[in-house]
Design a protein around this motif. Structure first.
Motif, PDB file in Angstrom:
ATOM      1  N   TYR A 160     -13.332  -3.292   6.738  1.00 21.33           N
ATOM      2  CA  TYR A 160     -12.012  -2.673   6.568  1.00 21.33           C
ATOM      3  C   TYR A 160     -12.003  -1.564   5.519  1.00 21.33           C
ATOM      4  N   LEU A 161     -13.056  -1.472   4.735  1.00 20.39           N
ATOM      5  CA  LEU A 161     -13.145  -0.341   3.803  1.00 20.39           C
ATOM      6  C   LEU A 161     -13.408   0.968   4.543  1.00 20.39           C
ATOM      7  N   ASN A 162     -13.839   0.840   5.800  1.00 25.74           N
ATOM      8  CA  ASN A 162     -14.028   2.018   6.662  1.00 25.74           C
ATOM      9  C   ASN A 162     -13.242   1.800   7.955  1.00 25.74           C
ATOM     10  N   PRO A 163     -11.924   1.774   7.861  1.00 24.97           N
ATOM     11  CA  PRO A 163     -11.101   1.442   9.027  1.00 24.97           C
ATOM     12  C   PRO A 163     -11.001   2.603  10.009  1.00 24.97           C
ATOM     13  N   ASP A 164     -10.605   2.265  11.222  1.00 20.79           N
ATOM     14  CA  ASP A 164     -10.330   3.290  12.227  1.00 20.79           C
ATOM     15  C   ASP A 164      -8.890   3.780  12.127  1.00 20.79           C
ATOM     16  N   GLU A 165      -8.046   2.982  11.511  1.00 20.64           N
ATOM     17  CA  GLU A 165      -6.646   3.375  11.335  1.00 20.64           C
ATOM     18  C   GLU A 165      -6.042   2.578  10.177  1.00 20.64           C
ATOM     19  N   VAL A 166      -5.202   3.256   9.405  1.00 15.61           N
ATOM     20  CA  VAL A 166      -4.440   2.595   8.339  1.00 15.61           C
ATOM     21  C   VAL A 166      -2.968   2.900   8.585  1.00 15.61           C
ATOM     22  N   THR A 167      -2.131   1.870   8.632  1.00 12.35           N
ATOM     23  CA  THR A 167      -0.703   2.077   8.876  1.00 12.35           C
ATOM     24  C   THR A 167       0.106   1.480   7.735  1.00 12.35           C
ATOM     25  N   PHE A 168       1.336   1.956   7.612  1.00 12.13           N
ATOM     26  CA  PHE A 168       2.243   1.470   6.567  1.00 12.13           C
ATOM     27  C   PHE A 168       3.541   1.013   7.220  1.00 12.13           C
ATOM     28  N   ASP A 169       3.875  -0.267   7.006  1.00 12.37           N
ATOM     29  CA  ASP A 169       5.095  -0.880   7.562  1.00 12.37           C
ATOM     30  C   ASP A 169       5.151  -0.782   9.094  1.00 12.37           C
ATOM     31  N   LYS A 187      11.662  -8.196   2.555  1.00 10.58           N
ATOM     32  CA  LYS A 187      11.666  -7.269   1.416  1.00 10.58           C
ATOM     33  C   LYS A 187      10.279  -6.694   1.135  1.00 10.58           C
ATOM     34  N   ALA A 188       9.362  -6.914   2.048  1.00 13.92           N
ATOM     35  CA  ALA A 188       7.975  -6.535   1.807  1.00 13.92           C
ATOM     36  C   ALA A 188       7.631  -5.154   2.337  1.00 13.92           C
ATOM     37  N   HIS A 189       6.547  -4.593   1.792  1.00  9.51           N
ATOM     38  CA  HIS A 189       5.861  -3.443   2.377  1.00  9.51           C
ATOM     39  C   HIS A 189       4.511  -3.942   2.864  1.00  9.51           C
ATOM     40  N   ILE A 190       4.058  -3.392   3.997  1.00 11.38           N
ATOM     41  CA  ILE A 190       2.873  -3.917   4.672  1.00 11.38           C
ATOM     42  C   ILE A 190       1.876  -2.790   4.941  1.00 11.38           C
ATOM     43  N   VAL A 191       0.642  -2.985   4.485  1.00  7.86           N
ATOM     44  CA  VAL A 191      -0.439  -2.036   4.772  1.00  7.86           C
ATOM     45  C   VAL A 191      -1.396  -2.714   5.750  1.00  7.86           C
ATOM     46  N   GLU A 192      -1.633  -2.057   6.884  1.00  9.51           N
ATOM     47  CA  GLU A 192      -2.530  -2.616   7.901  1.00  9.51           C
ATOM     48  C   GLU A 192      -3.817  -1.798   7.966  1.00  9.51           C
ATOM     49  N   PHE A 193      -4.945  -2.509   8.027  1.00 11.76           N
ATOM     50  CA  PHE A 193      -6.245  -1.883   8.232  1.00 11.76           C
ATOM     51  C   PHE A 193      -6.760  -2.333   9.597  1.00 11.76           C
ATOM     52  N   TYR A 194      -6.889  -1.380  10.494  1.00 15.11           N
ATOM     53  CA  TYR A 194      -7.279  -1.679  11.878  1.00 15.11           C
ATOM     54  C   TYR A 194      -8.714  -1.227  12.128  1.00 15.11           C
ATOM     55  N   LYS A 195      -9.480  -2.095  12.794  1.00 13.90           N
ATOM     56  CA  LYS A 195     -10.871  -1.784  13.107  1.00 13.90           C
ATOM     57  C   LYS A 195     -11.119  -2.014  14.591  1.00 13.90           C
ATOM     58  N   GLU A 196     -11.586  -0.983  15.265  1.00 16.15           N
ATOM     59  CA  GLU A 196     -11.927  -1.114  16.684  1.00 16.15           C
ATOM     60  C   GLU A 196     -13.216  -1.917  16.830  1.00 16.15           C
ATOM     61  N   GLY A 197     -13.331  -2.583  17.975  1.00 17.01           N
ATOM     62  CA  GLY A 197     -14.554  -3.329  18.261  1.00 17.01           C
ATOM     63  C   GLY A 197     -15.441  -2.587  19.229  1.00 17.01           C
ATOM     64  N   GLN A 198     -16.603  -3.127  19.481  1.00 17.46           N
ATOM     65  CA  GLN A 198     -17.513  -2.514  20.440  1.00 17.46           C
ATOM     66  C   GLN A 198     -17.001  -2.683  21.864  1.00 17.46           C
ATOM     67  N   ASP A 202     -12.383  -6.611  21.301  1.00 19.50           N
ATOM     68  CA  ASP A 202     -13.118  -7.012  20.102  1.00 19.50           C
ATOM     69  C   ASP A 202     -12.596  -6.301  18.853  1.00 19.50           C
ATOM     70  N   TRP A 203     -11.312  -6.044  18.809  1.00 21.13           N
ATOM     71  CA  TRP A 203     -10.713  -5.364  17.668  1.00 21.13           C
ATOM     72  C   TRP A 203     -10.152  -6.405  16.689  1.00 21.13           C
ATOM     73  N   SER A 204      -9.813  -5.931  15.470  1.00 17.41           N
ATOM     74  CA  SER A 204      -9.172  -6.819  14.490  1.00 17.41           C
ATOM     75  C   SER A 204      -8.398  -5.983  13.481  1.00 17.41           C
ATOM     76  N   SER A 205      -7.443  -6.630  12.836  1.00 16.10           N
ATOM     77  CA  SER A 205      -6.644  -5.986  11.795  1.00 16.10           C
ATOM     78  C   SER A 205      -6.451  -6.952  10.631  1.00 16.10           C
ATOM     79  N   LEU A 206      -6.302  -6.390   9.461  1.00 19.93           N
ATOM     80  CA  LEU A 206      -5.910  -7.174   8.291  1.00 19.93           C
ATOM     81  C   LEU A 206      -4.639  -6.558   7.723  1.00 19.93           C
ATOM     82  N   TYR A 207      -3.598  -7.372   7.624  1.00 20.81           N
ATOM     83  CA  TYR A 207      -2.333  -6.940   7.036  1.00 20.81           C
ATOM     84  C   TYR A 207      -2.266  -7.411   5.582  1.00 20.81           C
ATOM     85  N   VAL A 208      -2.075  -6.454   4.685  1.00 22.98           N
ATOM     86  CA  VAL A 208      -1.942  -6.755   3.255  1.00 22.98           C
ATOM     87  C   VAL A 208      -0.470  -6.583   2.903  1.00 22.98           C
ATOM     88  N   VAL A 209       0.171  -7.669   2.488  1.00 24.86           N
ATOM     89  CA  VAL A 209       1.632  -7.697   2.344  1.00 24.86           C
ATOM     90  C   VAL A 209       2.011  -7.765   0.869  1.00 24.86           C
TER      91      VAL A 209
END
Length: 230
Positions: A160-169, A187-198, A202-209
């Motif tokens: 996720y340090l090299n994501p394919d996409e980073v989104t906010f809320d 009341k939260a703000h959400i940062v998502e790190f999206y990573k495509e799979g092969q 096979d994709w995944s995301s991590l949401y940091v809230v």
């Protein structure tokens, strides 16, 4: 002597003429709205500027929102670095002191998800207990893992340090499971790190809230995994 007398008379007449002229100007301004409009226009222009002030503050508000987004994206990146190194003591310093840290293996967050205090998070490397973090999608088997094992499989499972996409809320569904993070943390703000799979699924995301604490600091309240589910 006669010259002095005429000079005094002339000065007196000049004063009378000036007084009459000034009175005439005042009367004319009162009866003629066009002449009076000069003073009124100045007053209106000042009022108009005062009405424009809230618009200025609205623009400032938008800028503040942009600053929050930038700040939280940077903070989320710092958390990713900590997760990549499995530095749980450092991770504990980001955790909300009162709301603590919730872990959810999927984006449909619930009250049954595990929540840990900052001190518990800091001791994850020494914690060998196998917790039940939820159930596997498809099989229905319990997700029974130690904190370190869970982080490998459901938190930092991709680069996720090299994501394919980073989104906010952004909380739109990527898969077929309903994403209710924003409803669970209104009341939260959400940062998502999206990573495509092969492969396509096979994709995944991590949401940091993040939510604010009483001091107005943005603190970590949840780490939510997202991936293809059956």
């Amino acid at each position: 002597m006669n010259r002095l007398k005429w000079w005094i008379v002339g000065a007196f007449l000049l004063v009378i003429l000036m007084a009459l002229s000034y009175t005439s100007i005042l009367n004319s301004a009162g009866s003629n709205p066009e002449r009076a409009s000069v003073a009124e226009t100045r007053t209106l222009s000042v009022d108009h500027k005062q009405k424009d002030i809230p618009v200025f503050f609205n623009k400032q508000g938008e800028k503040e929102d942009e600053d929050v987004e930038t700040k939280l994206k940077e903070q989320a990146n710092q958390i990713l670095e900590v997760l990549a190194d499995q530095n749980f003591k450092k991770l504990a310093t980001f955790v909300h002191e009162e709301k603590e840290l919730l872990y959810s293996p999927y984006v449909n967050v619930s009250e049954s998800d595990l929540v840990f205090q900052p001190s518990e998070v800091g001791a994850f490397k020494q914690d060998t207990e196998k917790y039940i973090w939820g159930v596997e999608s498809g099989s229905g088997y319990p997700i029974k893992l130690t904190p370190v094992e869970y982080h490998k499989e459901y938190v930092y499972q991709a680069d996720y340090l090299n994501p394919d996409e980073v989104t906010f809320d952004r909380t739109k569904n990527r898969g077929n499971m309903v994403n209710n993070i924003k409803e669970f943390f209104p009341k939260a703000h959400i940062v998502e790190f999206y990573k495509e799979g092969q492969e396509e699924m096979d994709w995944s995301s991590l949401y940091v809230v993040f939510e604010q604490n009483k001091q107005g600091e943005w603190k970590l309240v949840a780490l939510v995994n997202d991936e293809w589910t059956i």
